[in-house]
Design an enzyme around this catalytic site. Structure first.
Site, PDB file in Angstrom:
ATOM      1  N   HIS A  73       0.824  -1.197   0.000  1.00 33.27           N
ATOM      2  CA  HIS A  73       0.000   0.000   0.000  1.00 33.27           C
ATOM      3  C   HIS A  73       0.867   1.259   0.000  1.00 33.27           C
ATOM      4  O   HIS A  73       2.046   1.224   0.370  1.00 33.27           O
ATOM      5  CB  HIS A  73      -0.934   0.001   1.205  1.00 33.27           C
ATOM      6  CG  HIS A  73      -2.082  -0.947   1.051  1.00 33.27           C
ATOM      7  ND1 HIS A  73      -3.210  -0.880   1.825  1.00 33.27           N
ATOM      8  CD2 HIS A  73      -2.288  -1.978   0.187  1.00 33.27           C
ATOM      9  CE1 HIS A  73      -4.061  -1.838   1.473  1.00 33.27           C
ATOM     10  NE2 HIS A  73      -3.511  -2.512   0.477  1.00 33.27           N
ATOM     11  N   GLU A  75       0.859   3.915   1.877  1.00 33.65           N
ATOM     12  CA  GLU A  75       1.368   4.324   3.187  1.00 33.65           C
ATOM     13  C   GLU A  75       2.606   3.524   3.572  1.00 33.65           C
ATOM     14  O   GLU A  75       3.600   4.092   4.061  1.00 33.65           O
ATOM     15  CB  GLU A  75       0.282   4.110   4.258  1.00 33.65           C
ATOM     16  CG  GLU A  75      -1.015   4.847   3.995  1.00 33.65           C
ATOM     17  CD  GLU A  75      -2.051   3.993   3.285  1.00 33.65           C
ATOM     18  OE1 GLU A  75      -3.223   4.065   3.673  1.00 33.65           O
ATOM     19  OE2 GLU A  75      -1.674   3.269   2.330  1.00 33.65           O
ATOM     20  N   CYS A 108      -2.895  -0.597   7.388  1.00 35.37           N
ATOM     21  CA  CYS A 108      -1.979   0.554   7.378  1.00 35.37           C
ATOM     22  C   CYS A 108      -2.082   1.446   8.609  1.00 35.37           C
ATOM     23  O   CYS A 108      -1.108   2.090   8.983  1.00 35.37           O
ATOM     24  CB  CYS A 108      -2.217   1.390   6.123  1.00 35.37           C
ATOM     25  SG  CYS A 108      -1.722   0.541   4.605  1.00 35.37           S
ATOM     26  N   LEU A 228     -11.187  -6.200 -29.591  1.00 32.07           N
ATOM     27  CA  LEU A 228     -11.433  -5.609 -28.273  1.00 32.07           C
ATOM     28  C   LEU A 228     -10.220  -5.701 -27.359  1.00 32.07           C
ATOM     29  O   LEU A 228     -10.339  -5.900 -26.146  1.00 32.07           O
ATOM     30  CB  LEU A 228     -12.661  -6.247 -27.600  1.00 32.07           C
ATOM     31  CG  LEU A 228     -14.001  -6.080 -28.338  1.00 32.07           C
ATOM     32  CD1 LEU A 228     -15.130  -6.698 -27.535  1.00 32.07           C
ATOM     33  CD2 LEU A 228     -14.299  -4.622 -28.645  1.00 32.07           C
ATOM     34  N   ARG A 231      -4.553  -1.395 -27.559  1.00 32.00           N
ATOM     35  CA  ARG A 231      -3.385  -1.167 -28.413  1.00 32.00           C
ATOM     36  C   ARG A 231      -2.920   0.273 -28.225  1.00 32.00           C
ATOM     37  O   ARG A 231      -3.554   1.219 -28.699  1.00 32.00           O
ATOM     38  CB  ARG A 231      -3.743  -1.450 -29.888  1.00 32.00           C
ATOM     39  CG  ARG A 231      -4.176  -2.887 -30.107  1.00 32.00           C
ATOM     40  CD  ARG A 231      -4.522  -3.193 -31.546  1.00 32.00           C
ATOM     41  NE  ARG A 231      -5.707  -2.498 -32.019  1.00 32.00           N
ATOM     42  CZ  ARG A 231      -6.955  -2.904 -31.784  1.00 32.00           C
ATOM     43  NH1 ARG A 231      -7.175  -3.976 -31.044  1.00 32.00           N
ATOM     44  NH2 ARG A 231      -7.972  -2.236 -32.274  1.00 32.00           N
ATOM     45  N   GLU A 319     -19.046  -0.530 -25.417  1.00 32.38           N
ATOM     46  CA  GLU A 319     -18.674  -0.099 -26.761  1.00 32.38           C
ATOM     47  C   GLU A 319     -19.644  -0.688 -27.779  1.00 32.38           C
ATOM     48  O   GLU A 319     -19.245  -1.180 -28.831  1.00 32.38           O
ATOM     49  CB  GLU A 319     -17.236  -0.526 -27.085  1.00 32.38           C
ATOM     50  CG  GLU A 319     -16.172   0.194 -26.281  1.00 32.38           C
ATOM     51  CD  GLU A 319     -14.780   0.008 -26.869  1.00 32.38           C
ATOM     52  OE1 GLU A 319     -14.655  -0.532 -27.971  1.00 32.38           O
ATOM     53  OE2 GLU A 319     -13.812   0.427 -26.203  1.00 32.38           O
ATOM     54  N   LEU A 324     -27.723  -1.773 -28.112  1.00 38.82           N
ATOM     55  CA  LEU A 324     -27.164  -2.028 -26.779  1.00 38.82           C
ATOM     56  C   LEU A 324     -27.117  -0.734 -25.969  1.00 38.82           C
ATOM     57  O   LEU A 324     -27.397  -0.749 -24.767  1.00 38.82           O
ATOM     58  CB  LEU A 324     -25.766  -2.632 -26.894  1.00 38.82           C
ATOM     59  CG  LEU A 324     -25.072  -2.956 -25.560  1.00 38.82           C
ATOM     60  CD1 LEU A 324     -25.891  -3.933 -24.737  1.00 38.82           C
ATOM     61  CD2 LEU A 324     -23.667  -3.502 -25.788  1.00 38.82           C
ATOM     62  N   ASN A 325     -26.779   0.380 -26.610  1.00 39.85           N
ATOM     63  CA  ASN A 325     -26.777   1.664 -25.906  1.00 39.85           C
ATOM     64  C   ASN A 325     -28.153   1.983 -25.348  1.00 39.85           C
ATOM     65  O   ASN A 325     -28.292   2.392 -24.187  1.00 39.85           O
ATOM     66  CB  ASN A 325     -26.323   2.788 -26.841  1.00 39.85           C
ATOM     67  CG  ASN A 325     -24.848   2.743 -27.149  1.00 39.85           C
ATOM     68  OD1 ASN A 325     -24.066   2.172 -26.399  1.00 39.85           O
ATOM     69  ND2 ASN A 325     -24.445   3.341 -28.260  1.00 39.85           N
TER      70      ASN A 325
END
Length: 387
Positions: A73, A75, A108, A228, A231, A319, A324-325
């Site tokens: 972590h 800290e 922590c 998908l 890159r 995407e 789908l949207n």
């Protein structure tokens, strides 16, 4: 006016100036903690991004940030670098330190107490029910001074994915699309031409790099046969899990999603309408097939989000195409949108719209976007806002 009153007023003004300078210093060092935390973007999921800065006598002694889930972590890293010099110092954290034991790394808060720092400045409480103020209480019981809510708004925005996931068990969902000025995402059914320019597409790959999963519909797979993958030039990006909504399993076993080399999974969400032979064929091709409860014959997106959350997926990037949207907004699963707009008009009646279908029962009811920002990206515009 007496000399005593004048002296008292002068002392008050000096205290006000000192307080103002202290606030300014706190914000300065907290901004540095936030900058450090952001370096873990896309690598700490499902854990939060945390940065730590150790300061003493106006000088930074040490810094650290959470690099990856399961790693040290922020800290712990910063205090280890500071060593004995942390005694009497101030520690800046964009998130409350953890104090629970049921995890891979040591808590922590006890480590901070052991370091003997004098003061801890925190941007926001940890909304995790196992922490949520307990770390702060532990510090104060040990005599450590704690200041809170310094740059809280910035801290909330930075860890928006973690906050949604840890409080609901469901992923934070971003709707990403690229469209023309007249709201078209393709010039015609079956078209795969680019809408936006190279810089906008690079931004989109950066979004993939920081997401746990990418969600598309079956029509996108059949039309584009997308990889998908992430890159990025000169950088090894992280591939997100690929998730396809396919109610009747039309995905071909030869799809790029299944034939490419990648460490990420390909998950196909379907319904009971899918034939068992199709399920077996896709599983043999390397896919993970989930049979999800359906809504009106389609995969239930809220149910799919719950299933992804159970798998540890904290963020999903949609995407998909217009259908789908529309389903995503209609199902109320979207938290944020990142839409790219190209300075072009397609102007075809058969072109695919960014939203294809009703998203509200009442035709006059709209979805309002909050905190909308607009950024120029090459020749395109990027709109970012929240639902």
């Amino acid at each position: 006016m007496s000399a005593a009153i004048r002296s008292m007023q002068a002392a008050c003004r000096q205290v006000q100036v000192m307080s103002k300078n202290l606030d300014t210093a706190d914000e300065t060092y907290m901004r540095r903690a936030l900058e450090l935390a952001e370096r873990g973007l896309g690598r700490t999921s499902p854990n939060p991004m945390v940065g730590a800065v150790v300061v003493k006598a106006g000088r930074i002694l040490a810094e650290g940030y959470h690099r990856r889930a399961g790693g040290p972590h922020a800290e712990a890293m910063a205090l280890k670098k500071a060593g004995p010099k942390a005694n009497g110092a101030t520690l800046y954290l964009n998130l409350e330190p953890c104090c629970h034991l049921d995890k891979r790394t040591p808590p922590c808060a006890p480590l901070i107490i052991k370091s003997r720092v004098r003061r801890v400045v925190i941007a926001m409480r940890d909304p995790n029910p196992r922490v949520n103020g307990k770390g702060i209480a532990l510090l104060r019981r040990a005599g450590v001074q704690v200041a809170q809510e310094v740059l809280k708004r910035e801290a909330l925005r930075l860890n928006e994915v973690y906050i949604k996931y840890v409080t609901t068990g469901r992923p934070f969902v971003i709707s990403k699309t690229a469209m023309s000025l007249d709201g078209k995402i393709a010039s015609a059914k079956g078209s795969t031409t680019w809408i936006t320019g190279e810089k906008a597409r690079l931004k989109a790959h950066r979004l993939r790099d920081r997401s746990d999963a990418i969600l598309v519909g079956i029509q996108t797979v059949l039309t584009d046969d997308p990889k998908l993958t992430t890159r990025l030039p000169g950088i090894k990006g992280r591939d997100a899990h690929r998730v396809v909504v396919d109610s009747t399993l039309k995905v071909p076993p030869t799809a790029c999603l299944l034939t490419q080399k990648s460490n990420a999974k390909t998950i196909i969400a379907t319904t009971r309408r899918a034939h068992p032979n199709r399920i077996r064929a896709l599983e043999q091709a390397g896919a993970t097939v989930w049979v999800i409860k359906d809504q009106a014959g389609r995969v239930s997106l809220p149910e799919l989000m719950s299933r992804l959350g159970d798998m540890g997926v904290a963020s999903v990037l949609i995407e998909g195409g217009g259908e789908l949207n529309a389903s995503a907004f209609r199902s109320d699963i979207v938290d944020k949108l990142v839409w790219f707009i190209a300075p072009k008009i397609i102007g075809r009646k058969d072109a695919v719209a960014v939203i294809e279908g009703a998203v509200r029962g009442d035709p006059g009811e709209s979805i309002m976007i909050q905190d909308l920002s607009i950024l120029r990206v090459g020749e395109d515009l990027m709109l970012e806002g929240y639902l």
